[in-house]
Scaffold this motif. Structure first.
Motif, PDB file in Angstrom:
ATOM      1  N   LEU A 282      -0.278   6.283 -31.155  1.00 58.19           N
ATOM      2  CA  LEU A 282       1.108   6.222 -31.627  1.00 58.19           C
ATOM      3  C   LEU A 282       1.612   4.786 -31.606  1.00 58.19           C
ATOM      4  CD1 LEU A 282       2.946   9.292 -30.026  1.00 58.19           C
ATOM      5  CD2 LEU A 282       2.513   8.903 -32.453  1.00 58.19           C
ATOM      6  N   GLN A 283       1.280   4.076 -30.523  1.00 59.33           N
ATOM      7  CA  GLN A 283       1.703   2.683 -30.401  1.00 59.33           C
ATOM      8  C   GLN A 283       1.017   1.816 -31.452  1.00 59.33           C
ATOM      9  OE1 GLN A 283       4.144   1.463 -28.245  1.00 59.33           O
ATOM     10  NE2 GLN A 283       3.910  -0.287 -29.629  1.00 59.33           N
TER      11      GLN A 283
ATOM     12  N   PHE B 292      -3.613   9.656 -27.152  1.00 57.12           N
ATOM     13  CA  PHE B 292      -2.638  10.012 -28.175  1.00 57.12           C
ATOM     14  C   PHE B 292      -1.527   8.966 -28.229  1.00 57.12           C
ATOM     15  CE2 PHE B 292       1.138  12.231 -29.738  1.00 57.12           C
ATOM     16  CZ  PHE B 292       0.652  12.900 -30.851  1.00 57.12           C
ATOM     17  N   ASN B 293      -1.003   8.603 -27.080  1.00 55.71           N
ATOM     18  CA  ASN B 293       0.103   7.632 -27.024  1.00 55.71           C
ATOM     19  C   ASN B 293      -0.335   6.234 -27.472  1.00 55.71           C
ATOM     20  OD1 ASN B 293       1.972   9.541 -26.175  1.00 55.71           O
ATOM     21  ND2 ASN B 293       1.596   9.151 -23.995  1.00 55.71           N
ATOM     22  N   LYS B 294      -1.555   5.861 -27.129  1.00 55.52           N
ATOM     23  CA  LYS B 294      -2.066   4.552 -27.562  1.00 55.52           C
ATOM     24  C   LYS B 294      -2.148   4.476 -29.083  1.00 55.52           C
ATOM     25  CE  LYS B 294      -4.717   3.299 -23.429  1.00 55.52           C
ATOM     26  NZ  LYS B 294      -6.081   3.133 -22.852  1.00 55.52           N
TER      27      LYS B 294
ATOM     28  N   VAL C 283      -3.582  12.611 -23.326  1.00 56.80           N
ATOM     29  CA  VAL C 283      -2.230  12.116 -23.621  1.00 56.80           C
ATOM     30  C   VAL C 283      -2.236  10.597 -23.783  1.00 56.80           C
ATOM     31  CG1 VAL C 283       0.125  11.882 -22.748  1.00 56.80           C
ATOM     32  CG2 VAL C 283      -1.087  14.048 -22.492  1.00 56.80           C
ATOM     33  N   ASP C 284      -2.988   9.906 -22.927  1.00 58.58           N
ATOM     34  CA  ASP C 284      -3.034   8.441 -23.004  1.00 58.58           C
ATOM     35  C   ASP C 284      -3.596   7.977 -24.346  1.00 58.58           C
ATOM     36  OD1 ASP C 284      -1.953   8.242 -20.512  1.00 58.58           O
ATOM     37  OD2 ASP C 284      -3.837   7.795 -19.479  1.00 58.58           O
TER      38      ASP C 284
ATOM     39  N   SER D 292       2.730   2.162 -34.672  1.00 60.18           N
ATOM     40  CA  SER D 292       3.977   1.389 -34.642  1.00 60.18           C
ATOM     41  C   SER D 292       3.706  -0.102 -34.789  1.00 60.18           C
ATOM     42  CB  SER D 292       4.725   1.669 -33.332  1.00 60.18           C
ATOM     43  OG  SER D 292       5.897   0.895 -33.240  1.00 60.18           O
TER      44      SER D 292
ATOM     45  N   THR E  77      -3.343  17.959 -26.683  1.00 56.34           N
ATOM     46  CA  THR E  77      -3.509  16.643 -26.054  1.00 56.34           C
ATOM     47  C   THR E  77      -3.865  16.790 -24.574  1.00 56.34           C
ATOM     48  OG1 THR E  77      -1.128  16.503 -25.630  1.00 56.34           O
ATOM     49  CG2 THR E  77      -1.951  15.494 -27.670  1.00 56.34           C
TER      50      THR E  77
END
Length: 353
Positions: free
Chosen positions: A233-234, A229-231, A226-227, A237, A222
């Motif tokens: 993940l969100q 990847f996290n987006k 990272v941003d 969810s 990542t």
């Protein structure tokens, strides 16, 4: 006793794992008994004892080139590839380069410049026939050979416990396991390069149709993403897909993941000769891939970035597995010696020129 040829391999050395880095790792395993092998690493993660191309010590780089017999170039970085080609010839070394892919939208005069540098090599390995249609290369120097090398299963580590447990839980619910991977996250022509967005969307659509599926998507690194990847993940969810879509970025054997999956997909919108596809076919798994480039025989193709077409093709395979009507694939039986002899013969012939 015959002196071993010294092969200096340039390119990304794992970790992180990616198509080219895994190719280099397996190539080393095949050839280390017959040749003396050293590396110039190009990955963003520096490793102790391996010279990295980004090191300011340029003299260490020149020394390694000078001490080698054959410079074997696997660079994905265009600048690094040109530096290696030029340096190898300046040091009067035999130079072999593998072109793992070539962008179809690369324009002139860059194609002509690339071709000029590629011609410096004594031998050019092309992973598919499409490359010759994109950049003019001398036929007498070119050899066609896909990048796949067989996985060394005895050396492949077991899946991390959390991933194995997640798959076991899905299996207990009689779910079809789908997997995909990306060496990194990013965009190509303002679209998700490795189709993570499509993977999430198709999982949502199949679940909405009442199909029991679970998807594991792994990202090797990542770094600089990272941003993104996290987006995602969100998003997983927000769509309430946590129990059916596992997005991970940790060190693992993707071959082991393929082995534990039912279907492998490759929804990329730019590609070379993808190792993922070759591995999946080698292990006898149904493999669905975008038609962005020529794919190996046995692949199920969908139109690149066509969400509806991907859904249709994936649903068909899921239904076959659920009903037990899918025909088992035999996988590849080509022995390691065939792959080893190809490279050994090539190196020995180049050394004699």
């Amino acid at each position: 006793m015959k002196k071993k040829l010294k092969i200096l391999i340039t390119g990304p050395v794992p970790p992180p794992a990616g198509g080219i880095s895994i190719h280099i790792q397996r190539l080393t395993y095949l050839l280390e008994d017959e040749f003396e092998i050293d590396f110039i690493d190009e990955s963003g993660l520096k490793k102790p004892g391996i010279h990295n191309m980004r090191s300011p010590n340029i003299f260490a780089y020149f020394k390694k080139v000078a001490q080698s017999d054959i410079l074997f170039i696997h660079s994905g970085n265009r600048l690094f590839k040109k530096i290696h080609l030029l340096t190898g010839r300046l040091f009067a070394k035999k130079v072999v380069t593998t072109i793992h892919g070539y962008g179809k939208r690369r324009m002139q005069p860059f194609r002509a410049i690339d071709a000029m540098f590629f011609r410096l090599a004594h031998k050019i390995i092309l992973v598919n026939t499409e490359i010759t249609g994109k950049v003019p290369l001398p036929a007498n120097k070119c050899v066609l050979k896909h990048a796949f090398l067989p996985p060394v299963m005895k050396n492949e580590p077991a899946l991390p416990g959390n991933i194995a447990a997640w798959i076991d839980k899905a299996r207990a619910k009689n779910e079809v396991i789908i997997c995909a991977n990306a060496s990194k996250l990013g965009f190509y022509q303002n679209e998700d390069l490795y189709g993570l967005d499509m993977s999430i969307e198709v999982t949502k659509r199949l679940l909405a149709k009442g199909l029991a599926v679970s998807f594991v998507y792994t990202v090797s690194s990542t770094l600089n993403s990272v941003d993104m990847f996290n987006k995602n993940l969100q998003l997983i969810s927000d769509l309430k897909l946590q129990d059916h879509f596992m997005l991970i970025s940790e060190k693992l054997s993707f071959v082991r993941l393929i082995e534990n999956a039912d279907i492998v997909i490759r929804p990329s919108n730019a590609d070379g000769d993808a190792l993922t596809i070759r591995e999946a076919l080698f292990l006898g798994k149904p493999t669905i891939a975008s038609d962005v480039v020529e794919r190996p025989a046995g692949c199920i193709l969908f139109k690149t970035r066509d969400m509806d077409d991907l859904e249709i093709k994936l649903e068909e395979e899921v239904q076959k597995i659920r009903s037990g009507t899918n025909a088992p694939l035999g996988g590849s039986k080509q022995p390691n010696e065939d792959f080893k002899s190809f490279y050994a013969d090539l190196f020995n012939s180049v050394a004699l020129k």
